[in-house]
Scaffold this motif. Structure first.
Motif, PDB file in Angstrom:
ATOM      1  N   PRO A  39      31.069  47.382  33.569  1.00 51.20           N
ATOM      2  CA  PRO A  39      30.024  46.563  34.182  1.00 51.20           C
ATOM      3  C   PRO A  39      30.111  46.600  35.703  1.00 51.20           C
ATOM      4  O   PRO A  39      31.206  46.635  36.273  1.00 51.20           O
ATOM      5  CB  PRO A  39      30.301  45.162  33.636  1.00 51.20           C
ATOM      6  N   GLU A  40      28.973  46.574  36.351  1.00 52.41           N
ATOM      7  CA  GLU A  40      28.947  46.663  37.821  1.00 52.41           C
ATOM      8  C   GLU A  40      29.691  45.508  38.485  1.00 52.41           C
ATOM      9  O   GLU A  40      30.375  45.699  39.492  1.00 52.41           O
ATOM     10  CB  GLU A  40      27.493  46.695  38.299  1.00 52.41           C
ATOM     11  N   GLN A  41      29.571  44.322  37.918  1.00 54.91           N
ATOM     12  CA  GLN A  41      30.260  43.176  38.507  1.00 54.91           C
ATOM     13  C   GLN A  41      31.769  43.354  38.432  1.00 54.91           C
ATOM     14  O   GLN A  41      32.504  42.992  39.353  1.00 54.91           O
ATOM     15  CB  GLN A  41      29.840  41.889  37.798  1.00 54.91           C
ATOM     16  N   THR A  42      32.244  43.928  37.321  1.00 58.84           N
ATOM     17  CA  THR A  42      33.673  44.204  37.185  1.00 58.84           C
ATOM     18  C   THR A  42      34.120  45.227  38.229  1.00 58.84           C
ATOM     19  O   THR A  42      35.176  45.082  38.851  1.00 58.84           O
ATOM     20  CB  THR A  42      33.979  44.729  35.773  1.00 58.84           C
ATOM     21  N   LEU A  43      33.320  46.264  38.435  1.00 56.61           N
ATOM     22  CA  LEU A  43      33.646  47.289  39.423  1.00 56.61           C
ATOM     23  C   LEU A  43      33.712  46.692  40.826  1.00 56.61           C
ATOM     24  O   LEU A  43      34.647  46.980  41.595  1.00 56.61           O
ATOM     25  CB  LEU A  43      32.602  48.406  39.369  1.00 56.61           C
ATOM     26  N   GLU A  44      32.760  45.845  41.171  1.00 58.48           N
ATOM     27  CA  GLU A  44      32.761  45.211  42.486  1.00 58.48           C
ATOM     28  C   GLU A  44      33.970  44.294  42.660  1.00 58.48           C
ATOM     29  O   GLU A  44      34.569  44.229  43.738  1.00 58.48           O
ATOM     30  CB  GLU A  44      31.463  44.433  42.685  1.00 58.48           C
ATOM     31  N   THR A  45      34.338  43.594  41.599  1.00 56.62           N
ATOM     32  CA  THR A  45      35.513  42.711  41.658  1.00 56.62           C
ATOM     33  C   THR A  45      36.787  43.523  41.854  1.00 56.62           C
ATOM     34  O   THR A  45      37.675  43.151  42.624  1.00 56.62           O
ATOM     35  CB  THR A  45      35.607  41.866  40.381  1.00 56.62           C
ATOM     36  N   LEU A  46      36.900  44.660  41.157  1.00 56.25           N
ATOM     37  CA  LEU A  46      38.080  45.517  41.309  1.00 56.25           C
ATOM     38  C   LEU A  46      38.179  46.060  42.730  1.00 56.25           C
ATOM     39  O   LEU A  46      39.281  46.127  43.301  1.00 56.25           O
ATOM     40  CB  LEU A  46      38.022  46.673  40.305  1.00 56.25           C
ATOM     41  N   LEU A  47      37.055  46.428  43.335  1.00 54.83           N
ATOM     42  CA  LEU A  47      37.060  46.897  44.724  1.00 54.83           C
ATOM     43  C   LEU A  47      37.523  45.801  45.667  1.00 54.83           C
ATOM     44  O   LEU A  47      38.319  46.045  46.587  1.00 54.83           O
ATOM     45  CB  LEU A  47      35.661  47.382  45.112  1.00 54.83           C
ATOM     46  N   ALA A  48      37.039  44.574  45.438  1.00 57.53           N
ATOM     47  CA  ALA A  48      37.440  43.453  46.296  1.00 57.53           C
ATOM     48  C   ALA A  48      38.927  43.165  46.156  1.00 57.53           C
ATOM     49  O   ALA A  48      39.627  42.925  47.157  1.00 57.53           O
ATOM     50  CB  ALA A  48      36.613  42.220  45.941  1.00 57.53           C
ATOM     51  N   LEU A  49      39.438  43.207  44.926  1.00 57.64           N
ATOM     52  CA  LEU A  49      40.863  42.959  44.704  1.00 57.64           C
ATOM     53  C   LEU A  49      41.716  44.063  45.317  1.00 57.64           C
ATOM     54  O   LEU A  49      42.805  43.812  45.856  1.00 57.64           O
ATOM     55  CB  LEU A  49      41.143  42.848  43.203  1.00 57.64           C
ATOM     56  N   SER A  50      41.232  45.293  45.224  1.00 60.83           N
ATOM     57  CA  SER A  50      41.952  46.419  45.813  1.00 60.83           C
ATOM     58  C   SER A  50      42.090  46.250  47.328  1.00 60.83           C
ATOM     59  O   SER A  50      43.151  46.530  47.902  1.00 60.83           O
ATOM     60  CB  SER A  50      41.239  47.722  45.480  1.00 60.83           C
ATOM     61  N   LYS A  51      41.028  45.773  47.984  1.00 54.67           N
ATOM     62  CA  LYS A  51      41.086  45.548  49.430  1.00 54.67           C
ATOM     63  C   LYS A  51      42.084  44.448  49.782  1.00 54.67           C
ATOM     64  O   LYS A  51      42.639  44.428  50.879  1.00 54.67           O
ATOM     65  CB  LYS A  51      39.694  45.181  49.949  1.00 54.67           C
ATOM     66  N   GLN A  52      42.312  43.531  48.838  1.00 57.69           N
ATOM     67  CA  GLN A  52      43.249  42.431  49.075  1.00 57.69           C
ATOM     68  C   GLN A  52      44.688  42.819  48.738  1.00 57.69           C
ATOM     69  O   GLN A  52      45.601  41.999  48.884  1.00 57.69           O
ATOM     70  CB  GLN A  52      42.835  41.219  48.245  1.00 57.69           C
ATOM     71  N   GLY A  53      44.892  44.042  48.261  1.00 58.72           N
ATOM     72  CA  GLY A  53      46.247  44.512  47.997  1.00 58.72           C
ATOM     73  C   GLY A  53      46.597  44.714  46.543  1.00 58.72           C
ATOM     74  O   GLY A  53      47.721  45.120  46.229  1.00 58.72           O
ATOM     75  N   ALA A  54      45.675  44.404  45.638  1.00 58.44           N
ATOM     76  CA  ALA A  54      45.957  44.626  44.222  1.00 58.44           C
ATOM     77  C   ALA A  54      46.068  46.117  43.923  1.00 58.44           C
ATOM     78  O   ALA A  54      45.374  46.934  44.523  1.00 58.44           O
ATOM     79  CB  ALA A  54      44.857  44.014  43.360  1.00 58.44           C
ATOM     80  N   LYS A  55      46.975  46.458  43.014  1.00 59.09           N
ATOM     81  CA  LYS A  55      47.158  47.855  42.606  1.00 59.09           C
ATOM     82  C   LYS A  55      46.379  48.081  41.309  1.00 59.09           C
ATOM     83  O   LYS A  55      46.574  47.363  40.334  1.00 59.09           O
ATOM     84  CB  LYS A  55      48.634  48.165  42.428  1.00 59.09           C
ATOM     85  N   ILE A  56      45.500  49.080  41.313  1.00 58.96           N
ATOM     86  CA  ILE A  56      44.653  49.375  40.163  1.00 58.96           C
ATOM     87  C   ILE A  56      45.140  50.652  39.494  1.00 58.96           C
ATOM     88  O   ILE A  56      45.317  51.678  40.142  1.00 58.96           O
ATOM     89  CB  ILE A  56      43.180  49.551  40.587  1.00 58.96           C
ATOM     90  N   ILE A  57      45.356  50.585  38.189  1.00 57.07           N
ATOM     91  CA  ILE A  57      45.802  51.748  37.416  1.00 57.07           C
ATOM     92  C   ILE A  57      44.775  52.043  36.331  1.00 57.07           C
ATOM     93  O   ILE A  57      44.410  51.161  35.549  1.00 57.07           O
ATOM     94  CB  ILE A  57      47.171  51.508  36.753  1.00 57.07           C
ATOM     95  N   PHE A  58      44.304  53.286  36.285  1.00 62.64           N
ATOM     96  CA  PHE A  58      43.461  53.742  35.186  1.00 62.64           C
ATOM     97  C   PHE A  58      44.351  54.458  34.176  1.00 62.64           C
ATOM     98  O   PHE A  58      44.846  55.551  34.448  1.00 62.64           O
ATOM     99  CB  PHE A  58      42.360  54.673  35.692  1.00 62.64           C
ATOM    100  N   ALA A  59      44.555  53.825  33.028  1.00 64.25           N
ATOM    101  CA  ALA A  59      45.428  54.395  31.999  1.00 64.25           C
ATOM    102  C   ALA A  59      44.582  55.184  31.008  1.00 64.25           C
ATOM    103  O   ALA A  59      44.233  54.710  29.933  1.00 64.25           O
ATOM    104  CB  ALA A  59      46.187  53.281  31.287  1.00 64.25           C
ATOM    105  N   GLY A  60      44.215  56.390  31.391  1.00 65.07           N
ATOM    106  CA  GLY A  60      43.387  57.208  30.516  1.00 65.07           C
ATOM    107  C   GLY A  60      42.098  57.603  31.215  1.00 65.07           C
ATOM    108  O   GLY A  60      42.038  57.714  32.447  1.00 65.07           O
ATOM    109  N   GLU A  61      41.060  57.833  30.433  1.00 66.80           N
ATOM    110  CA  GLU A  61      39.786  58.279  30.978  1.00 66.80           C
ATOM    111  C   GLU A  61      39.138  57.174  31.813  1.00 66.80           C
ATOM    112  O   GLU A  61      39.084  56.023  31.407  1.00 66.80           O
ATOM    113  CB  GLU A  61      38.838  58.691  29.846  1.00 66.80           C
ATOM    114  N   LYS A  62      38.625  57.566  32.990  1.00 69.04           N
ATOM    115  CA  LYS A  62      37.925  56.609  33.832  1.00 69.04           C
ATOM    116  C   LYS A  62      36.497  56.398  33.324  1.00 69.04           C
ATOM    117  O   LYS A  62      35.900  57.316  32.750  1.00 69.04           O
ATOM    118  CB  LYS A  62      37.883  57.109  35.274  1.00 69.04           C
ATOM    119  N   PRO A  63      35.959  55.200  33.504  1.00 67.50           N
ATOM    120  CA  PRO A  63      34.578  54.957  33.053  1.00 67.50           C
ATOM    121  C   PRO A  63      33.587  55.848  33.803  1.00 67.50           C
ATOM    122  O   PRO A  63      33.703  56.054  35.009  1.00 67.50           O
ATOM    123  CB  PRO A  63      34.368  53.473  33.385  1.00 67.50           C
TER     124      PRO A  63
END
Length: 343
Positions: free
Chosen positions: A11-35
């Motif tokens: 979902p687009e809202q989830t993607l935007e939230t992940l980008l915002a968290l990433s800018k704040q220092g959160a580490k994002i891991i894609f475990a497998g195929e990316k959406p």
């Protein structure tokens, strides 16, 4: 650290939230195929371009790795090595201090030292069912905290910081026990259908096997016997392990209720004040589930399933026929054992 499992849509809202968290220092891991796409078709082409731009940006700020157990330690996320013993856990922080919820869902573990990834100075064991705390043997090696955990199969606990320092002393001395074998007096109490039955049994077993009528019974059955305690055993802190129970049991000793056992392990602590040297009376009132009675009720009153706007169906959305169910084991199957309390 946020782990995203293999998926096709995001979902687009989830993607935007992940980008915002990433800018704040959160580490994002894609475990497998990316959406590869977003959800929904409204204004598809316009949203597609934005999604691809944002997804490309998140891909630059994230880590891809199917083996997250290799990736996570490199990001400072500690791994608990003792999960291979069948233990499961939730690890959190409360007021800046680590707290664990640990459950034993297997038969591999009974007791032993486990190394905690979180540094805990004075761990203590909290038993939720009995609302009691106890200290646990603790030692510190190479900057790690080790605790000696005793957790029966089916049991769970919290480990949290206490105020009192603990030691690494483990009591491995033999613990006395008394298996309550021999005859039991059995009485059928309140239930459906009403059964007036009292009998003596020499071996604990499911009451559904005792007579044609008992396999339909839903209610309470009392198991009673006299137990003879020596002075040595009566003076110690004891517990009673009921073994296999379907489904719950109220335990009385010398007429006093000591507790209700309703989940694994079916074990209760016996207050010293209720025991005496010599003869003691034990009563265990066991209740089962209603499924056995529903087998009979569905035969006698099939109309119960019929409603104005919908009828009762099975989990497979087919007509429910409880008359074809097999009897569920019911009662006290044991073995019933008195044990001295230890670590």
């Amino acid at each position: 650290t946020i782990v995203i499992p293999s998926c096709n849509y995001l979902p687009e809202q989830t993607l935007e939230t992940l980008l915002a968290l990433s800018k704040q220092g959160a580490k994002i891991i894609f475990a497998g195929e990316k959406p590869s796409s977003f959800t929904g078709f409204n204004e598809f082409e316009a949203r597609k371009a934005k999604f691809q731009t944002q997804m490309a940006l998140l891909s630059q700020q994230s880590i891809s790795g199917k083996d997250i157990f290799t990736v996570l330690p490199s990001l400072g996320v500690p791994q608990e090595s003792w999960t291979d013993k069948g233990l499961r856990f939730i690890r959190k922080k409360q007021a800046g201090k680590a707290i664990y919820f640990i459950s034993n869902l297997d038969n591999q573990f009974a007791a032993g030292w486990i190394t905690l990834s979180a540094n805990m100075v004075n761990p203590r064991f909290y038993d939720v069912l009995n609302n009691t705390y106890k200290t646990v043997p603790t030692k510190h090696e190479n900057g790690k905290t080790l605790v000696y955990l005793s957790l029966a199969s089916g049991e769970s606990c919290f480990l949290e910081e206490g105020k009192t320092a603990t030691t690494a002393i483990v009591n491995n001395s033999a613990k006395a026990s008394l298996t309550l074998s021999g005859a039991w007096e059995v009485d059928f109490l309140a239930g459906k259908p009403r059964i007036q039955l009292s009998k003596t049994i020499d071996q604990l077993s499911s009451w559904t096997t005792w007579a044609d009528s008992t396999d339909f019974f839903w209610g309470t059955v009392r198991y009673s016997k006299a137990i003879d305690l020596s002075k040595e055993l009566a003076s110690q802190n004891l517990s009673i392990d009921l073994g296999n129970v379907n489904e719950s049991a109220v335990v009385k000793i010398n007429g006093k209720v000591i507790g209700t056992a309703w989940c694994l392990p079916f074990k209760l602590t016996i207050p010293k004040s209720v025991l005496k040297i010599g003869k003691n009376s034990l009563e265990i009132e066991v209740k089962n589930l209603s499924a056995n009675y529903m087998r009979l009720y569905d035969k006698q009153h099939p109309e119960w399933k019929k409603f104005y706007d919908a009828n009762i169906v099975s989990v497979k959305y087919k007509p429910l026929d409880a008359t074809k169910w097999s009897p569920m084991p019911s009662g006290l199957m044991g073995p019933v054992v008195l044990k001295t309390l230890g670590n």
